[in-house]
Design a protein around this motif. Sequence first.
Motif, PDB file in Angstrom:
ATOM      1  N   ASP B 207     -14.060  13.144  91.556  1.00 52.86           N
ATOM      2  CA  ASP B 207     -15.169  12.639  92.379  1.00 52.86           C
ATOM      3  C   ASP B 207     -16.025  11.647  91.596  1.00 52.86           C
ATOM      4  OD1 ASP B 207     -14.281  14.344  94.326  1.00 52.86           O
ATOM      5  OD2 ASP B 207     -15.882  15.823  94.072  1.00 52.86           O
ATOM      6  N   LEU B 208     -15.970  11.748  90.275  1.00 52.28           N
ATOM      7  CA  LEU B 208     -16.793  10.835  89.470  1.00 52.28           C
ATOM      8  C   LEU B 208     -16.263   9.408  89.523  1.00 52.28           C
ATOM      9  CD1 LEU B 208     -17.660  13.044  86.366  1.00 52.28           C
ATOM     10  CD2 LEU B 208     -19.142  12.384  88.280  1.00 52.28           C
ATOM     11  N   GLU B 209     -14.999   9.249  89.917  1.00 52.35           N
ATOM     12  CA  GLU B 209     -14.449   7.890  89.973  1.00 52.35           C
ATOM     13  C   GLU B 209     -15.240   7.011  90.948  1.00 52.35           C
ATOM     14  OE1 GLU B 209     -10.212   8.200  90.744  1.00 52.35           O
ATOM     15  OE2 GLU B 209     -10.042   9.600  89.052  1.00 52.35           O
ATOM     16  N   ALA B 210     -15.613   7.601  92.087  1.00 44.85           N
ATOM     17  CA  ALA B 210     -16.400   6.814  93.046  1.00 44.85           C
ATOM     18  C   ALA B 210     -17.783   6.519  92.470  1.00 44.85           C
ATOM     19  CB  ALA B 210     -16.506   7.559  94.366  1.00 44.85           C
ATOM     20  N   ARG B 211     -18.359   7.496  91.764  1.00 43.98           N
ATOM     21  CA  ARG B 211     -19.672   7.249  91.152  1.00 43.98           C
ATOM     22  C   ARG B 211     -19.587   6.127  90.111  1.00 43.98           C
ATOM     23  NH1 ARG B 211     -24.692   8.935  90.303  1.00 43.98           N
ATOM     24  NH2 ARG B 211     -25.540   8.803  88.198  1.00 43.98           N
ATOM     25  N   ASN B 212     -18.475   6.116  89.370  1.00 43.39           N
ATOM     26  CA  ASN B 212     -18.313   5.068  88.348  1.00 43.39           C
ATOM     27  C   ASN B 212     -18.185   3.678  88.978  1.00 43.39           C
ATOM     28  OD1 ASN B 212     -18.483   6.946  86.325  1.00 43.39           O
ATOM     29  ND2 ASN B 212     -16.253   7.244  86.177  1.00 43.39           N
ATOM     30  N   ARG B 213     -17.845   3.648  90.256  1.00 46.51           N
ATOM     31  CA  ARG B 213     -17.757   2.346  90.943  1.00 46.51           C
ATOM     32  C   ARG B 213     -18.893   2.213  91.959  1.00 46.51           C
ATOM     33  NH1 ARG B 213     -11.339   1.168  91.444  1.00 46.51           N
ATOM     34  NH2 ARG B 213     -10.634   2.786  90.014  1.00 46.51           N
TER      35      ARG B 213
END
Lengths: 278, 278
Positions: B207-213
């Motif tokens: 889920d952090l991948e979306a936060r990183n983008r």
Amino acid sequence: MVKSPSLDDYRVPFFTDKRTAKFALDAIDASAKPFTTGSKTSDRDRLAVIGAKIDVQQERLHAQHHRRVLLVLQGMDTSGKDGTIRGVFQDVDPLGLRIVAFRAPTPIESARDFLWRVHMQVPSAGELAIFNRSHYEDVLVPRVIGQIDQAEWERRYRQIREFEAMLSECGTTIIKCMLHISKDEQRNRIQARIDDPTKHWKFDLSDLEARNRWDAYQAAYRDVLAATSTEYAPWYVIPANSKSHRNVMVAELLLRALENLKLEFPPAKEELNGLKID
Amino acid sequence: MVKSPSLDDYRVPFFTDKRTAKFALDAIDASAKPFTTGSKTSDRDRLAVIGAKIDVQQERLHAQHHRRVLLVLQGMDTSGKDGTIRGVFQDVDPLGLRIVAFRAPTPIESARDFLWRVHMQVPSAGELAIFNRSHYEDVLVPRVIGQIDQAEWERRYRQIREFEAMLSECGTTIIKCMLHISKDEQRNRIQARIDDPTKHWKFDLSDLEARNRWDAYQAAYRDVLAATSTEYAPWYVIPANSKSHRNVMVAELLLRALENLKLEFPPAKEELNGLKID
């Protein structure tokens, strides 16, 4: 000493191959209120407490994403299927519920076996589904109006038992409630709808046809309940002349079934321990 | 004199063929609370009042069995889609709601056009459907992760406009809400989930991948909102750092849309007037 009532006193005896006729639907008093204090206010308070507990259980069910729960509601017109759903689930997160109303079959549905549309709607992992009417209509209406003969309804009873056994084996907890009202109570409820013009949309003159065949429907219900109450999918008869009693009893049954699953939140994820987000 | 806030101040300008770039998502303060008093208690009271009114409208919608209403909820992870549904609809009869969560497409879904699974779930006559995520995911995720190019996302914008226009023409009222939180607020919410092991099931490291983008997603959201806010299916940006503000604002928008339909109970049936049931 008075024995306090048990939910299982209202469970229909399980079907066995040498079925005995000892189950008598008409021996159950639709006006009984064994699971309430008799006060509407305290029933409502109790319902709120049970509802909050169901909500907690439902969140765990959803979190675990494994078990499935199916609540089937059946009953004559005005027996309170809609009202039960509203009453029992008012404190439960709507996200965790899927309510499915089965109406008269469409041509697409009638062109398949009677379990086809039902199978499509069974609860998925983590889901709590409520059937407002169900496949049980298909062993009631067609029998009473003479569309099927005894060989056919007996075959359907077996097909239902086998279908529900499969659902149970694959992880579905099934609870079936027959909302039991008296013919007098139905008259009062229909009359109330007729006397309130804003409620006419809920009623059609053709609805009286089922009332006119009350005894035939009660006999059909008796047979269906006796033939399809099983350990894996028990039927309960809910005295439902009192709406608050009906709601409390259905809620208690559902809560007990959920608690029996011993649901817990999934274990914590090690990779998240101590993680700090930027 | 201070102008009191209007819901339409938060409506995304309608798309026109000569699209101007005047809509700036980042100019909207996610912490704003224009539609609440700022007190959680009084927000909750207000929400109960609006919820009761939505419930009345929903019963008429159901009784009339004609119009359909679709509420679309979109937002970044932890923006509160689930919480909005719970908060806004806690006083609404669950019977009148159908909540549909769209997750990552299955192989069966991916093998069709992106509107296929959505079309199957549109509300039917008398129904209020809530989409928890929607076809809008298909112009956000694939764009940000580079699966589709600009020609494709522009084509999808048009396809969405045309699809929603058709739904509207066929009797569906569409309200779309983007739950707008700040990056800081998302950090706090994710951190709270990580710090509570019973909430780990709600969270996955991926889920952090979306936060990183984050910035890429905000840019994609901006374009999507600008390209698909229309008179027949408007987008509203909901300042959602405050949960109680978010709930009140979404509830107000839905209530206004329902009231604009001027729903009435169907007319009384003449054949029922004065009828007495045996």
